[in-house]
Motif scaffolding. Sequence first.
Motif: not given
Length: 248
Positions: A97-98, A100-101, A105-108, A138, A141
């Motif tokens: 996720e780091a 991704c940020r 973007t972000q983890l899906a 999250r 998630l």
Amino acid sequence: MNKRILLNCDMGESFGVWSMGDDAHAMPLVDQANLACGFHAADPLTMQRTVALAAQHGVAIGAHPAYPDLVGFGRRHMACSAEEVRAMVLYQIGALEAFCRAAGTQLAYVKPHGALYNDLVRNDALLAAVLQACAAFRPGLPLMVLALADNRREQRLAAAVGVPLLFEAFADRAYLADGQLAPRRLAAAVHHDPERILQQALAIARAEPFPDLDGAPLQLRADSLCVHGDNAESLAVLRRLRAMLDAA
């Protein structure tokens, strides 16, 4: 044809100077990319580059956490407690996720890898631990799990912690009668005939029966279909399947 089924692929599995898979060619063909998080494959630079590649093509990014087993590529079962599994999954999805940020973007979703993925089918405590990790990381998630002939167990445990599930089937793997994957130690566990891979993929996409390892009909209902990008035959099928799904 079921237009709603998604295509996913395990990617980002190179490590240092060792290259694995054909991410550059597979990425534009899939909807979801399951990215290694450093425990069975990948390193920080590989993770960063593969996240960027997925973002470039608008592909949903899934964390692909595993047991800490680089030598065995995460395919060896390990005697980890539920508490350890919860912590190691949180650790890995947090690392991905780091990146991704940083890429905007972000983890899906989360899809466990290899032996951990298979252990969740048989071990309630480990499945609960991974579900808890997703919920803690999250709310909402999703966790991707194996589509079985009967997934009521997975649905019950996921509902207890409020985690959505994505059910996954495989185009290039042989199945047992209950919907579990045939063990890789069996010679026929992985399909190599492109036509057979395509036929199984299309049957799953249409929610139609296909032959299990013993030739008996098996029917699965899946949200996402996995085609392994490191299999040359599967990559060719992925191109054809993508075209068929888009044309439907």
